[in-house]
Design a protein around this motif. Sequence first.
Motif, PDB file in Angstrom:
ATOM      1  N   GLU A 162       0.849  -1.210   0.000  1.00  0.00           N
ATOM      2  CA  GLU A 162       0.000   0.000   0.000  1.00  0.00           C
ATOM      3  C   GLU A 162       0.876   1.249   0.000  1.00  0.00           C
ATOM      4  O   GLU A 162       0.640   2.184  -0.750  1.00  0.00           O
ATOM      5  N   GLU A 163       1.905   1.221   0.863  1.00  0.00           N
ATOM      6  CA  GLU A 163       2.823   2.375   0.929  1.00  0.00           C
ATOM      7  C   GLU A 163       3.533   2.581  -0.402  1.00  0.00           C
ATOM      8  O   GLU A 163       3.651   3.698  -0.888  1.00  0.00           O
ATOM      9  N   GLU A 164       4.033   1.481  -0.981  1.00  0.00           N
ATOM     10  CA  GLU A 164       4.795   1.589  -2.234  1.00  0.00           C
ATOM     11  C   GLU A 164       3.909   2.094  -3.374  1.00  0.00           C
ATOM     12  O   GLU A 164       4.328   2.920  -4.185  1.00  0.00           O
ATOM     13  N   ILE A 165       2.673   1.596  -3.401  1.00  0.00           N
ATOM     14  CA  ILE A 165       1.754   2.010  -4.473  1.00  0.00           C
ATOM     15  C   ILE A 165       1.418   3.491  -4.315  1.00  0.00           C
ATOM     16  O   ILE A 165       1.430   4.256  -5.287  1.00  0.00           O
ATOM     17  N   ALA A 166       1.146   3.911  -3.068  1.00  0.00           N
ATOM     18  CA  ALA A 166       0.798   5.325  -2.829  1.00  0.00           C
ATOM     19  C   ALA A 166       1.974   6.230  -3.202  1.00  0.00           C
ATOM     20  O   ALA A 166       1.792   7.302  -3.785  1.00  0.00           O
ATOM     21  N   GLU A 167       3.183   5.769  -2.908  1.00  0.00           N
ATOM     22  CA  GLU A 167       4.371   6.565  -3.209  1.00  0.00           C
ATOM     23  C   GLU A 167       4.582   6.675  -4.729  1.00  0.00           C
ATOM     24  O   GLU A 167       4.905   7.734  -5.263  1.00  0.00           O
ATOM     25  N   ARG A 168       4.350   5.559  -5.445  1.00  0.00           N
ATOM     26  CA  ARG A 168       4.520   5.581  -6.905  1.00  0.00           C
ATOM     27  C   ARG A 168       3.434   6.472  -7.529  1.00  0.00           C
ATOM     28  O   ARG A 168       3.704   7.248  -8.442  1.00  0.00           O
ATOM     29  N   ASP A 169       2.199   6.387  -7.013  1.00  0.00           N
ATOM     30  CA  ASP A 169       1.122   7.282  -7.497  1.00  0.00           C
ATOM     31  C   ASP A 169       1.552   8.737  -7.328  1.00  0.00           C
ATOM     32  O   ASP A 169       1.348   9.562  -8.211  1.00  0.00           O
ATOM     33  N   ARG A 170       2.135   9.020  -6.143  1.00  0.00           N
ATOM     34  CA  ARG A 170       2.522  10.404  -5.857  1.00  0.00           C
ATOM     35  C   ARG A 170       3.586  10.867  -6.853  1.00  0.00           C
ATOM     36  O   ARG A 170       3.454  11.922  -7.466  1.00  0.00           O
ATOM     37  N   LYS A 171       4.604  10.042  -7.046  1.00  0.00           N
ATOM     38  CA  LYS A 171       5.682  10.424  -7.965  1.00  0.00           C
ATOM     39  C   LYS A 171       5.160  10.563  -9.401  1.00  0.00           C
ATOM     40  O   LYS A 171       5.501  11.495 -10.115  1.00  0.00           O
ATOM     41  N   ASP A 172       4.332   9.606  -9.828  1.00  0.00           N
ATOM     42  CA  ASP A 172       3.841   9.626 -11.213  1.00  0.00           C
ATOM     43  C   ASP A 172       2.897  10.812 -11.460  1.00  0.00           C
ATOM     44  O   ASP A 172       2.812  11.317 -12.574  1.00  0.00           O
ATOM     45  N   SER A 173       2.187  11.242 -10.404  1.00  0.00           N
ATOM     46  CA  SER A 173       1.196  12.314 -10.579  1.00  0.00           C
ATOM     47  C   SER A 173       1.804  13.698 -10.441  1.00  0.00           C
ATOM     48  O   SER A 173       1.203  14.679 -10.863  1.00  0.00           O
ATOM     49  N   THR A 174       2.989  13.786  -9.828  1.00  0.00           N
ATOM     50  CA  THR A 174       3.553  15.112  -9.560  1.00  0.00           C
ATOM     51  C   THR A 174       4.771  15.430 -10.414  1.00  0.00           C
ATOM     52  O   THR A 174       5.309  16.525 -10.306  1.00  0.00           O
ATOM     53  N   ARG A 175       5.207  14.497 -11.269  1.00  0.00           N
ATOM     54  CA  ARG A 175       6.396  14.794 -12.072  1.00  0.00           C
ATOM     55  C   ARG A 175       6.079  15.921 -13.072  1.00  0.00           C
ATOM     56  O   ARG A 175       4.909  16.132 -13.451  1.00  0.00           O
ATOM     57  N   ALA A 176       7.151  16.585 -13.524  1.00  0.00           N
ATOM     58  CA  ALA A 176       6.957  17.764 -14.387  1.00  0.00           C
ATOM     59  C   ALA A 176       6.466  17.376 -15.781  1.00  0.00           C
ATOM     60  O   ALA A 176       5.624  18.045 -16.362  1.00  0.00           O
ATOM     61  N   VAL A 177       7.001  16.275 -16.330  1.00  0.00           N
ATOM     62  CA  VAL A 177       6.666  15.916 -17.711  1.00  0.00           C
ATOM     63  C   VAL A 177       5.591  14.831 -17.739  1.00  0.00           C
ATOM     64  O   VAL A 177       5.750  13.782 -17.121  1.00  0.00           O
ATOM     65  N   SER A 178       4.525  15.091 -18.465  1.00  0.00           N
ATOM     66  CA  SER A 178       3.439  14.106 -18.642  1.00  0.00           C
ATOM     67  C   SER A 178       3.042  13.398 -17.350  1.00  0.00           C
ATOM     68  O   SER A 178       3.105  12.176 -17.273  1.00  0.00           O
ATOM     69  N   PRO A 179       2.632  14.142 -16.333  1.00  0.00           N
ATOM     70  CA  PRO A 179       2.211  13.466 -15.111  1.00  0.00           C
ATOM     71  C   PRO A 179       0.948  12.629 -15.356  1.00  0.00           C
ATOM     72  O   PRO A 179       0.234  12.875 -16.337  1.00  0.00           O
ATOM     73  N   LEU A 180       0.742  11.664 -14.470  1.00  0.00           N
ATOM     74  CA  LEU A 180      -0.478  10.853 -14.549  1.00  0.00           C
ATOM     75  C   LEU A 180      -1.675  11.750 -14.284  1.00  0.00           C
ATOM     76  O   LEU A 180      -1.791  12.345 -13.215  1.00  0.00           O
ATOM     77  N   ARG A 181      -2.552  11.888 -15.271  1.00  0.00           N
ATOM     78  CA  ARG A 181      -3.823  12.585 -15.029  1.00  0.00           C
ATOM     79  C   ARG A 181      -4.835  12.145 -16.076  1.00  0.00           C
ATOM     80  O   ARG A 181      -4.467  11.680 -17.158  1.00  0.00           O
ATOM     81  N   LYS A 182      -6.087  12.313 -15.724  1.00  0.00           N
ATOM     82  CA  LYS A 182      -7.159  11.880 -16.617  1.00  0.00           C
ATOM     83  C   LYS A 182      -7.281  12.871 -17.762  1.00  0.00           C
ATOM     84  O   LYS A 182      -7.315  14.081 -17.530  1.00  0.00           O
ATOM     85  N   ALA A 183      -7.330  12.374 -19.003  1.00  0.00           N
ATOM     86  CA  ALA A 183      -7.589  13.266 -20.143  1.00  0.00           C
ATOM     87  C   ALA A 183      -9.015  13.784 -20.006  1.00  0.00           C
ATOM     88  O   ALA A 183      -9.891  13.079 -19.484  1.00  0.00           O
ATOM     89  N   GLU A 184      -9.250  15.006 -20.484  1.00  0.00           N
ATOM     90  CA  GLU A 184     -10.592  15.591 -20.320  1.00  0.00           C
ATOM     91  C   GLU A 184     -11.675  14.728 -20.943  1.00  0.00           C
ATOM     92  O   GLU A 184     -12.797  14.656 -20.442  1.00  0.00           O
TER      93      GLU A 184
END
Length: 220
Positions: free
Chosen positions: A170-192
């Motif tokens: 759970e910790e590892e997944i939450a941490e990877r979500d955080r890194k993937d969603s906050t990176r500068a280039v192409s972060p994880l986010r829902k397309a409109e």
Amino acid sequence: MQIAIDGPAGSGKSTIAKLVAHKLGYIYCDTGAMYRTVTVMALRLGIDLGDEAAIMDQLKQLDIRFVPSADGQKVLMNGTDVTLAIRQPETTNNVSQVSALPKVREDLVQRQRDIAAQNDIVMDGRDIGTTVLPNAEVKVFMIASVEARAIRRHKENVEKGIMTPIAKLEEEIAERDRKDSTRAVSPLRKAEDAVEIDSTKMTIDEEVAEIIALVPKHSA
Ligand code: CDP
Ligand code: CDP
């Protein structure tokens, strides 16, 4: 026809994408496996994972290939089978650092677009609907609770003999979500224009049916 499936770690993207591709007779492209392969390359060569220039030097000559096999798809790195290596915890826990490197993304996004240009395709990842295939006819953003995702990953891991406890996952997944969603280039986010599917309480068959219903000629 392009079907883009994005979402956080363990939301069910690759399982569902594979089945949808099989049902429709399309190619399946696992972009996460490409970032994982670059991570394995860097770890094996002992390259500092922040050293973008050194990683790019090697990546330019790296052949990443998906080959159909009896139990799914094999991933070959310059001809070496890395199918198991790319799923090891060491790779999983380092991949977000490598995937945040802008030049690595540029290189792999180009490879992904080249594959998509030649085939009807289901592609899964983090930035498919937003960056790789912004004109995809069908875009899905898959989510599930962290708890559900950790339990699923645990079950898979146990089958492979990897015994990481659920709380740690759970910790590892939450941490990877955080890194993937906050990176500068192409972060994880829902397309409109993506359809969000919450798989927490859905079966695999229900999800596959819901996505196939979104494909124009299959929705009648
Ligand atoms: O299967 P799981 O969701 O755990 O991960 P994956 O799809 O194999 O992706 C592994 C990692 O690659 C992600 O955590 C991202 O850091 C990166 N990735 C990415 O940045 N962009 C993509 N299109 C696909 C994966
Ligand atoms: O590719 P991603 O990391 O998003 O997830 P996955 O590897 O396809 O799925 C993680 C696990 O969740 C797999 O073992 C799937 O069988 C399971 N799963 C599930 O139990 N129920 C769903 N509705 C979707 C996936």
